[in-house]
Design an enzyme around this catalytic site. Structure first.
Site, PDB file in Angstrom:
ATOM      1  NE  ARG A 139      -3.862   0.567   1.850  1.00  0.00           N
ATOM      2  CZ  ARG A 139      -5.088   0.566   2.369  1.00  0.00           C
ATOM      3  NH1 ARG A 139      -5.319   1.211   3.489  1.00  0.00           N
ATOM      4  NH2 ARG A 139      -6.063  -0.087   1.785  1.00  0.00           N
ATOM      5  CG  HIS A 168      -8.188   0.081  -3.052  1.00  0.00           C
ATOM      6  ND1 HIS A 168      -7.429  -1.045  -2.758  1.00  0.00           N
ATOM      7  CD2 HIS A 168      -8.863   0.384  -1.907  1.00  0.00           C
ATOM      8  CE1 HIS A 168      -7.646  -1.379  -1.496  1.00  0.00           C
ATOM      9  NE2 HIS A 168      -8.499  -0.542  -0.960  1.00  0.00           N
ATOM     10  CD  GLN A 175     -12.867  -1.768  -1.364  1.00  0.00           C
ATOM     11  OE1 GLN A 175     -12.084  -1.700  -0.429  1.00  0.00           O
ATOM     12  NE2 GLN A 175     -14.093  -2.245  -1.219  1.00  0.00           N
ATOM     13  CG  ASP A 200     -13.589   6.242  -1.200  1.00  0.00           C
ATOM     14  OD1 ASP A 200     -13.573   6.108   0.049  1.00  0.00           O
ATOM     15  OD2 ASP A 200     -12.553   6.168  -1.896  1.00  0.00           O
ATOM     16  CB  CYS A 203     -14.059   1.179  -0.489  1.00  0.00           C
ATOM     17  SG  CYS A 203     -13.546   2.887  -0.311  1.00  0.00           S
ATOM     18  NE  ARG A 244     -10.238  -5.448  -0.162  1.00  0.00           N
ATOM     19  CZ  ARG A 244      -9.529  -4.457   0.372  1.00  0.00           C
ATOM     20  NH1 ARG A 244     -10.127  -3.395   0.867  1.00  0.00           N
ATOM     21  NH2 ARG A 244      -8.198  -4.487   0.366  1.00  0.00           N
TER      22      ARG A 244
END
Ligand code: CP
Ligand code: NVA
Length: 307
Positions: A105, A132, A135, A227, A267, A295
């Site tokens: 990340r 991402h 996700q 988001d 998310c 996930r």
């Protein structure tokens, strides 16, 4: 099929490969719910590099590796200091001698690309400023679970044209989703991602529209996705963002404009009361915890296929 491959972008998988990962993920999910954990990654180790905080990504990768019989190592920003204590290529070359895969990340997308270039083991993007993809892999599983299909599902993205939006554009376009993006002027997704998604949608039967009116974007959709307005690393621009995003709140009124069929996705983490109200996030149309659960299953499918 995917053995040894990197996963930095939703564009790294073909539509057929996305479906194969989702099928494997769905199978592992059913088996887990039946109390089975096939140890297909016995003896394998995943290194996890974090330049930013995380709850879901860290826990789901760690739990996922464990459930598959393997092991994960968490490396905090203080441990590695990518590019400061040691160069990114050197970190990649060293890790490759000890572990079977690296999840990272990062702030700059270039950093995950550099890790992938210099590592001899697969590298997975666990969120960068640009994308991402893990996700969206989980989210496609969630959409499939709820809508019983992916092709032709109508999704509205309301808010910032950010990393999650980019991966949704690319992944959604591949599997034939109709995606309507509504952002404030100046916060649209990157032009090259919009063009790429449009050309993918032309082949899959999906479609992409980008505009500035949330009410218009959500009308009749199957899913509203939002988001945060201030992503990790953008904290200095918080005040101007809050001003620009006024009118993009996902609240009861917007949900009613969409219709009773619409499910709500986020998310997470959510900034409650900022981009989404408690009423919507905790309401009967919200499927955010299914997303969080998936996930785990989606990444297990991915790990089982690439490590
Ligand atoms: N959605 C997501 O990636 O959550 P974390 O930032 O907690 O990992
Ligand atoms: N867009 C958000 C997603 C967090 C999972 C961020 O980058 O902070």
């Amino acid at each position: 099929m995917l053995s040894g491959r990197d996963f930095l972008s939703m564009d790294d998988l073909t539509a057929e490969e996305i479906r194969a990962v989702l099928e494997r993920s769905g199978d592992l999910k059913r088996r887990l719910h039946a109390g089975e954990s096939p140890p297909v990654l016995a003896g394998k180790t995943l290194a996890m590099i974090f330049e930013k905080p995380s709850l879901r990504t860290r826990v789901t990768f760690e739990v996922g590796m464990r459930q598959l019989g393997g092991h994960a190592i968490y490396l905090s920003p203080q441990d590695i200091q990518l590019g400061t204590r040691e160069s990114t290529p050197d970190v990649a070359r060293n890790l490759s001698r000890w572990v079977n895969g690296v999840m990272a990340r990062t702030f700059a997308h270039r950093t995950v690309q550099d890790l992938a270039e210099y590592a001899t083991v697969p590298v997975i993007n666990g969120l960068s400023d640009r994308e991402h993809p893990c996700q969206i892999l989980g989210d496609l599983l969630t959409i499939q679970d709820h809508a019983r299909r992916l092709n032709g599902v109508r999704v509205a993205w309301v808010g910032d044209g950010n990393n999650v939006c980019h991966s949704l554009l690319l992944g959604g376009a591949k599997v034939g989703i109709h995606l309507a993006v509504a952002t404030p002027p100046g916060y649209e997704p990157a032009n090259e991602i919009i063009s790429r998604a449009r050309s993918l949608a032309a082949k899959s039967g999906g479609s992409i529209s980008v505009g500035h009116d949330p009410n218009e974007a959500v009308r009749g959709v199957d899913i509203i996705y939002t988001d945060v307005w201030v992503s990790m690393g953008q904290e200095a621009t918080r005040a101007e963002r809050l001003k620009a995003f006024a009118g993009f709140l996902v609240d009861g009124a917007l949900l009613r404009a969409a219709g009773p069929q619409a499910k709500v996705m986020h998310c997470l983490p959510a900034h409650r009361g900022e981009e989404i109200t408690d009423e919507v996030l905790d309401g009967p149309q919200s499927i955010v915890l299914d997303q969080a659960e998936n996930r785990l299953h989606a990444q297990k499918g991915l790990l089982a296929m690439i490590l």
